[in-house]
Motif scaffolding. Structure first.
Motif, mmCIF file in Angstrom:
data_model
loop_
_atom_site.group_PDB
_atom_site.id
_atom_site.type_symbol
_atom_site.label_atom_id
_atom_site.label_comp_id
_atom_site.label_asym_id
_atom_site.label_seq_id
_atom_site.Cartn_x
_atom_site.Cartn_y
_atom_site.Cartn_z
ATOM 1 N N ASP A 34 0.505 -1.002 -0.110
ATOM 2 C CA ASP A 34 -0.209 -0.075 0.286
ATOM 3 C C ASP A 34 0.981 1.078 0.151
ATOM 4 O O ASP A 34 2.067 1.559 -0.715
ATOM 5 C CB ASP A 34 -0.635 -0.046 1.428
ATOM 6 N N CYS A 35 0.621 2.058 0.544
ATOM 7 C CA CYS A 35 1.132 3.091 0.280
ATOM 8 C C CYS A 35 2.092 3.440 2.023
ATOM 9 O O CYS A 35 0.940 3.631 3.273
ATOM 10 C CB CYS A 35 0.156 4.910 -0.127
ATOM 11 N N PHE A 63 7.066 9.810 2.070
ATOM 12 C CA PHE A 63 5.455 9.126 1.288
ATOM 13 C C PHE A 63 6.004 8.367 0.093
ATOM 14 O O PHE A 63 7.008 8.470 -0.526
ATOM 15 C CB PHE A 63 4.694 10.242 1.012
ATOM 16 N N TYR A 64 5.603 7.443 -0.492
ATOM 17 C CA TYR A 64 6.514 6.356 -1.103
ATOM 18 C C TYR A 64 4.778 5.646 -1.449
ATOM 19 O O TYR A 64 4.107 5.116 0.131
ATOM 20 C CB TYR A 64 7.010 5.960 -0.872
ATOM 21 N N GLY A 65 4.661 4.979 -2.045
ATOM 22 C CA GLY A 65 3.651 3.617 -2.397
ATOM 23 C C GLY A 65 3.886 2.517 -2.507
ATOM 24 O O GLY A 65 5.058 1.963 -2.132
ATOM 25 N N ALA A 66 2.965 1.993 -2.806
ATOM 26 C CA ALA A 66 3.523 0.047 -3.389
ATOM 27 C C ALA A 66 4.161 -0.139 -4.696
ATOM 28 O O ALA A 66 4.365 0.881 -5.619
ATOM 29 C CB ALA A 66 2.362 -0.370 -3.979
ATOM 30 N N ASN A 67 5.259 -0.098 -4.927
ATOM 31 C CA ASN A 67 6.081 -1.253 -5.308
ATOM 32 C C ASN A 67 6.720 -0.403 -6.162
ATOM 33 O O ASN A 67 7.357 -0.033 -7.154
ATOM 34 C CB ASN A 67 5.462 -1.137 -7.353
ATOM 35 N N SER A 115 5.311 7.851 -8.926
ATOM 36 C CA SER A 115 4.189 9.372 -8.190
ATOM 37 C C SER A 115 2.912 9.345 -8.119
ATOM 38 O O SER A 115 2.699 8.562 -8.901
ATOM 39 C CB SER A 115 5.339 10.282 -8.997
ATOM 40 N N TYR A 116 2.679 10.111 -7.111
ATOM 41 C CA TYR A 116 1.040 10.237 -7.017
ATOM 42 C C TYR A 116 0.887 11.876 -7.199
ATOM 43 O O TYR A 116 1.591 12.718 -6.625
ATOM 44 C CB TYR A 116 1.164 9.500 -5.907
ATOM 45 N N GLY A 117 -0.550 12.010 -7.596
ATOM 46 C CA GLY A 117 -0.495 13.079 -7.854
ATOM 47 C C GLY A 117 -1.709 13.133 -7.522
ATOM 48 O O GLY A 117 -2.897 12.327 -7.502
ATOM 49 N N HIS A 127 1.176 17.151 -7.912
ATOM 50 C CA HIS A 127 2.042 16.349 -7.632
ATOM 51 C C HIS A 127 2.494 15.942 -5.685
ATOM 52 O O HIS A 127 2.801 17.294 -4.835
ATOM 53 C CB HIS A 127 3.519 17.042 -8.103
ATOM 54 N N VAL A 128 2.148 15.081 -5.301
ATOM 55 C CA VAL A 128 2.424 14.813 -3.854
ATOM 56 C C VAL A 128 4.162 14.269 -3.472
ATOM 57 O O VAL A 128 4.489 13.632 -4.599
ATOM 58 C CB VAL A 128 1.654 13.068 -3.781
#
Length: 301
Positions: A34-35, A63-67, A115-117, A127-128
């Motif tokens: 997950d994140c 912060f970082y996410g899956a994979n 990357s997430y937004g 952008h996060v």
């Protein structure tokens, strides 16, 4: 980039705990399902995310996410909050991430992180960042910790609302004109005031630590932080005082350690900055945490 609509999100807290880790504690290299948001209350940690490396100081988070292959490690004794969450889930019930955490291979460790937004109401994409200073979310994170541990009736819904509040606070700061990532230009000054808040730091001494003339340093500091060095030092003392009060430290010890000449002066300054006295703050915010037990049960989180 993975994007989410801010107004249509249904985020879910999967796990949240406050804990302390000794110097040299390491998590990873690993990949999570997950994140994760990792927030430092005191101490210092380092995140290696793909080919990037971030130093995490008090009031900052990563912060970082899956994979997204990563490794976390502590530089000194560190008090932190670890939050695992999903951006969009139909159910608010937590799904513990432990079963999905795995070791990252040497090849995977070189991969760039996802990357997430966030798509804002006016249609703009925000952008996060992977690393940001945002002490304003600390109180909300600690509220999440309490709810997750106590698990009162309908607690998943309250966790969802607190997570949404945290996301909104982050969005507001990222969109603030004064927002900055506090790069290496003033990092030495920030670190000095966080590590030695009791010292009566002069602008000239802080400027010297960063290699600048005092007038240029003051202007640069205000541009990057949004306040002058004196006000930042006061804010840092109050932030550390709040943490010490919640940890049960005696008021006279706190005052002396943070450089106040008396308990009276400390109390007056604390109320001026927060609107309540230290005793009132402690009564409002004292909670019997069991984060060490939680960390022992979940050593990989």
């Amino acid at each position: 980039m993975i994007t989410h609509e801010l107004y249509s999100m249904s985020p879910t807290v999967n796990f949240v705990a406050r804990s302390a880790a000794d110097t040299g504690t390491t998590w990873g290299p690993r990949i999570i399902p997950d994140c994760q948001l990792f927030y430092v209350i005191s101490g210092e940690a380092v995140l290696e995310l793909g080919t990037e490396r971030y130093s995490i100081l008090p009031g900052e988070c990563v912060f970082y996410g899956a994979n997204s292959p990563h490794q976390l490690s502590t530089v000194k004794l560190t008090d932190y909050v670890s939050l695992h969450f999903s951006w969009n889930e139909s159910s608010p019930l937590p799904v513990h991430p432990a079963h999905g955490i795995r070791v990252a291979s040497p090849t995977e460790q070189t991969f760039n992180p996802t990357s997430y937004g966030l798509v804002l109401p006016e249609g703009k994409l925000l952008h996060v960042p992977h690393h940001v200073r945002i002490p304003v979310i600390e109180t909300t994170l600690l509220e999440m910790v309490v709810e997750y541990q106590q698990q009162h009736l309908t607690y998943p819904y309250l966790l969802r609302s607190l997570l949404m509040k945290m996301i909104v606070l982050i969005v507001r700061q990222l969109r603030s004109p004064s927002h900055s990532q506090h790069g290496p230009k003033i990092q030495n000054a920030l670190r000095a005031m966080r590590d030695y808040p009791a010292r009566n730091w002069s602008v000239s001494k802080l400027a010297q630590l960063c290699g600048y003339h005092s007038s240029y340093f003051t202007r640069l500091f205000r541009e990057e932080v949004g306040q002058n060095p004196k006000h930042f030092l006061i804010s840092e003392r109050i932030r550390q005082a709040k943490q010490a009060l919640l940890n049960g430290e005696r008021m006279d010890c706190i005052a002396e350690r943070l450089g106040y000449i008396s308990i009276h002066y400390f109390s007056r300054n604390f109320k001026k900055e927060t609107g309540v006295t230290p005793s009132e703050f402690k009564q409002q915010g004292t909670v019997n945490y069991t984060e060490r037990d939680e960390a022992d049960r979940n050593p990989m989180i």
